[in-house]
Design a protein around this motif. Structure first.
Motif, PDB file in Angstrom:
ATOM      1  N   ARG A  12       0.804  -1.212   0.000  1.00  0.00           N
ATOM      2  CA  ARG A  12       0.000   0.000   0.000  1.00  0.00           C
ATOM      3  C   ARG A  12       0.844   1.273   0.000  1.00  0.00           C
ATOM      4  O   ARG A  12       0.311   2.374  -0.128  1.00  0.00           O
ATOM      5  CB  ARG A  12      -0.952   0.006   1.210  1.00  0.00           C
ATOM      6  N   ASN A  13       2.170   1.144   0.149  1.00  0.00           N
ATOM      7  CA  ASN A  13       2.970   2.370   0.263  1.00  0.00           C
ATOM      8  C   ASN A  13       4.378   2.168  -0.302  1.00  0.00           C
ATOM      9  O   ASN A  13       5.363   2.587   0.307  1.00  0.00           O
ATOM     10  CB  ASN A  13       3.032   2.800   1.734  1.00  0.00           C
ATOM     11  N   THR A  14       4.459   1.531  -1.458  1.00  0.00           N
ATOM     12  CA  THR A  14       5.751   1.295  -2.102  1.00  0.00           C
ATOM     13  C   THR A  14       5.942   2.314  -3.220  1.00  0.00           C
ATOM     14  O   THR A  14       5.038   2.510  -4.034  1.00  0.00           O
ATOM     15  CB  THR A  14       5.818  -0.127  -2.690  1.00  0.00           C
ATOM     16  N   ARG A  15       7.106   2.976  -3.274  1.00  0.00           N
ATOM     17  CA  ARG A  15       7.334   3.979  -4.310  1.00  0.00           C
ATOM     18  C   ARG A  15       8.812   4.249  -4.565  1.00  0.00           C
ATOM     19  O   ARG A  15       9.671   3.898  -3.755  1.00  0.00           O
ATOM     20  CB  ARG A  15       6.632   5.282  -3.983  1.00  0.00           C
ATOM     21  N   ASP A  16       9.057   4.858  -5.712  1.00  0.00           N
ATOM     22  CA  ASP A  16      10.403   5.249  -6.125  1.00  0.00           C
ATOM     23  C   ASP A  16      10.710   6.603  -5.505  1.00  0.00           C
ATOM     24  O   ASP A  16       9.894   7.532  -5.583  1.00  0.00           O
ATOM     25  CB  ASP A  16      10.450   5.341  -7.652  1.00  0.00           C
ATOM     26  N   VAL A  17      11.872   6.729  -4.886  1.00  0.00           N
ATOM     27  CA  VAL A  17      12.263   7.994  -4.264  1.00  0.00           C
ATOM     28  C   VAL A  17      12.858   8.947  -5.310  1.00  0.00           C
ATOM     29  O   VAL A  17      13.129  10.099  -5.031  1.00  0.00           O
ATOM     30  CB  VAL A  17      13.262   7.731  -3.106  1.00  0.00           C
ATOM     31  N   GLY A  18      13.037   8.473  -6.540  1.00  0.00           N
ATOM     32  CA  GLY A  18      13.665   9.280  -7.574  1.00  0.00           C
ATOM     33  C   GLY A  18      12.726  10.252  -8.265  1.00  0.00           C
ATOM     34  O   GLY A  18      11.538  10.348  -7.952  1.00  0.00           O
ATOM     35  N   GLN A  19      13.280  10.983  -9.229  1.00  0.00           N
ATOM     36  CA  GLN A  19      12.581  11.932 -10.103  1.00  0.00           C
ATOM     37  C   GLN A  19      12.308  13.290  -9.484  1.00  0.00           C
ATOM     38  O   GLN A  19      11.797  14.184 -10.164  1.00  0.00           O
ATOM     39  CB  GLN A  19      11.268  11.332 -10.636  1.00  0.00           C
ATOM     40  N   HIS A 157      12.629  -0.360   4.081  1.00  0.00           N
ATOM     41  CA  HIS A 157      11.229  -0.402   4.515  1.00  0.00           C
ATOM     42  C   HIS A 157      11.128  -0.629   6.010  1.00  0.00           C
ATOM     43  O   HIS A 157      12.058  -1.116   6.664  1.00  0.00           O
ATOM     44  CB  HIS A 157      10.496  -1.529   3.782  1.00  0.00           C
ATOM     45  N   CYS A 158       9.955  -0.252   6.550  1.00  0.00           N
ATOM     46  CA  CYS A 158       9.597  -0.634   7.918  1.00  0.00           C
ATOM     47  C   CYS A 158       8.292  -1.419   7.808  1.00  0.00           C
ATOM     48  O   CYS A 158       8.163  -2.246   6.904  1.00  0.00           O
ATOM     49  CB  CYS A 158       9.499   0.582   8.837  1.00  0.00           C
ATOM     50  N   THR A 159       7.333  -1.189   8.672  1.00  0.00           N
ATOM     51  CA  THR A 159       6.066  -1.912   8.569  1.00  0.00           C
ATOM     52  C   THR A 159       5.046  -1.128   7.750  1.00  0.00           C
ATOM     53  O   THR A 159       4.549  -1.602   6.743  1.00  0.00           O
ATOM     54  CB  THR A 159       5.499  -2.237   9.959  1.00  0.00           C
ATOM     55  N   GLY A 160       4.752   0.100   8.173  1.00  0.00           N
ATOM     56  CA  GLY A 160       3.791   0.918   7.433  1.00  0.00           C
ATOM     57  C   GLY A 160       4.425   1.748   6.340  1.00  0.00           C
ATOM     58  O   GLY A 160       3.721   2.325   5.508  1.00  0.00           O
ATOM     59  N   GLY A 161       5.743   1.872   6.372  1.00  0.00           N
ATOM     60  CA  GLY A 161       6.446   2.645   5.362  1.00  0.00           C
ATOM     61  C   GLY A 161       6.247   4.137   5.500  1.00  0.00           C
ATOM     62  O   GLY A 161       6.389   4.877   4.522  1.00  0.00           O
ATOM     63  N   TRP A 192      -2.288   9.445   2.023  1.00  0.00           N
ATOM     64  CA  TRP A 192      -3.209   9.062   0.960  1.00  0.00           C
ATOM     65  C   TRP A 192      -3.092   7.582   0.626  1.00  0.00           C
ATOM     66  O   TRP A 192      -4.086   6.876   0.482  1.00  0.00           O
ATOM     67  CB  TRP A 192      -2.934   9.915  -0.271  1.00  0.00           C
ATOM     68  N   PHE A 193      -1.858   7.092   0.537  1.00  0.00           N
ATOM     69  CA  PHE A 193      -1.650   5.700   0.137  1.00  0.00           C
ATOM     70  C   PHE A 193      -2.137   4.718   1.200  1.00  0.00           C
ATOM     71  O   PHE A 193      -2.487   3.580   0.880  1.00  0.00           O
ATOM     72  CB  PHE A 193      -0.172   5.446  -0.170  1.00  0.00           C
ATOM     73  N   ASN A 194      -2.144   5.143   2.460  1.00  0.00           N
ATOM     74  CA  ASN A 194      -2.571   4.262   3.551  1.00  0.00           C
ATOM     75  C   ASN A 194      -4.031   4.484   3.951  1.00  0.00           C
ATOM     76  O   ASN A 194      -4.489   3.968   4.973  1.00  0.00           O
ATOM     77  CB  ASN A 194      -1.691   4.486   4.785  1.00  0.00           C
ATOM     78  N   ARG A 195      -4.762   5.248   3.154  1.00  0.00           N
ATOM     79  CA  ARG A 195      -6.078   5.709   3.593  1.00  0.00           C
ATOM     80  C   ARG A 195      -7.062   4.574   3.873  1.00  0.00           C
ATOM     81  O   ARG A 195      -7.805   4.624   4.861  1.00  0.00           O
ATOM     82  CB  ARG A 195      -6.667   6.688   2.581  1.00  0.00           C
ATOM     83  N   LYS A 196      -7.072   3.521   3.046  1.00  0.00           N
ATOM     84  CA  LYS A 196      -8.017   2.421   3.249  1.00  0.00           C
ATOM     85  C   LYS A 196      -7.687   1.664   4.528  1.00  0.00           C
ATOM     86  O   LYS A 196      -8.579   1.313   5.308  1.00  0.00           O
ATOM     87  CB  LYS A 196      -8.001   1.482   2.046  1.00  0.00           C
ATOM     88  N   TYR A 197      -6.402   1.409   4.727  1.00  0.00           N
ATOM     89  CA  TYR A 197      -5.967   0.730   5.958  1.00  0.00           C
ATOM     90  C   TYR A 197      -6.320   1.589   7.173  1.00  0.00           C
ATOM     91  O   TYR A 197      -6.851   1.083   8.178  1.00  0.00           O
ATOM     92  CB  TYR A 197      -4.466   0.479   5.897  1.00  0.00           C
ATOM     93  N   ASN A 198      -6.034   2.878   7.090  1.00  0.00           N
ATOM     94  CA  ASN A 198      -6.307   3.776   8.218  1.00  0.00           C
ATOM     95  C   ASN A 198      -7.792   3.835   8.536  1.00  0.00           C
ATOM     96  O   ASN A 198      -8.185   3.916   9.702  1.00  0.00           O
ATOM     97  CB  ASN A 198      -5.784   5.184   7.908  1.00  0.00           C
TER      98      ASN A 198
END
Length: 248
Positions: A12-19, A157-161, A192-198
């Motif tokens: 639910r919260n994986t992303r590229d740190v680039g760009q 990564h951690c747990t929730g990211g 935003w990315f964790n909204r459903k889980y939250n």
């Protein structure tokens, strides 16, 4: 720029740190640093495909040992180096997500309800993380690994990211010269990315009748990635060290 999530089944919260654009007009390379929440919830086939397609050679796990033990067991391809760097120790209950943390927090409810608000609790938690000597040693180990980087890409990564991973990302983007606004946008994107889980966790927390209202407020705050948490953390670092760069 728009912060984009990498679509992976179970993530639910994986992303590229680039760009990101840097303040001197350059651009952070893509497919070098990836940030994420726990990897053991990602569909294994999709995870292995992602690691291969992005030439991931290093995985850095920022979770506590308890979180690792309680999580699903993952076997990575031989060409990937896995490092466990537990940024937090057990005094940082709540944001480490261990299954037994609910019991610990119940015992601690009187102490943590003395905080002014849920947001104040999280801000103080973030400050404690970066100023704690044990956490500092682990962040040093984290950056030692980044400095040894030779080839391929890295995912940490951690747990929730969002908390440990969010702070680590703030450090990286600051070093690379990304603007404060973009760094805060990147941090806040986890909201935003964790909204459903939250949303589901909020319903569960609010349904527990015997919790003190302030205790509930703090539990709910732990789910979020409010911009003010990182803003106040950066301000505290600057007040104590002059700048984030000086801290590092």
């Amino acid at each position: 720029m728009e912060v984009k999530r990498i679509e992976l089944k179970g993530a639910r919260n994986t992303r590229d740190v680039g760009q990101y654009q840097t303040e001197d007009g350059r651009k952070v390379k893509s497919k070098v640093f990836f940030r994420s929440g726990r990897l053991d919830k990602i569909n294994r086939k999709h995870l292995l495909q992602f690691l291969k397609e992005n030439n991931v050679r290093t995985i850095i796990d920022l979770r506590t040992q308890i979180e690792v033990n309680e999580g699903g067991k993952l076997q990575y391809p031989e060409e990937i180096d896995y490092y466990h760097i537990p940024v937090l120790n057990q005094e940082f209950f709540g944001i480490t997500h261990e299954k037994n943390m609910s019991k610990v927090m119940f015992k601690e409810r009187k102490r943590i309800t003395s905080e002014a608000s849920g947001d104040d609790y999280m801000i103080n938690m973030y400050k404690s993380i970066v100023f704690n000597p044990s956490s500092q040693r682990h962040f040093r180990a984290f950056f030692d690994l980044l400095l040894e980087y030779q080839e391929g890409s890295i995912i940490y990564h951690c747990t929730g990211g969002k908390d440990r991973t969010g702070i680590a990302t703030m450090f990286i983007l600051t070093l690379l010269g990304v603007s404060r606004e973009d760094i805060l946008d990147d941090f806040e994107a986890s909201e935003w990315f964790n909204r459903k889980y939250n949303r589901s966790r909020s319903i569960a927390i609010n349904s527990i009748l015997f919790f003190h209202p302030r205790f509930k407020e703090i539990l709910l705050a732990m789910l979020h990635s409010k911009r003010i948490y990182m803003e106040k953390l950066i301000e505290a670092i600057e007040e104590k060290y002059g700048s984030v760069i000086n801290y590092l």
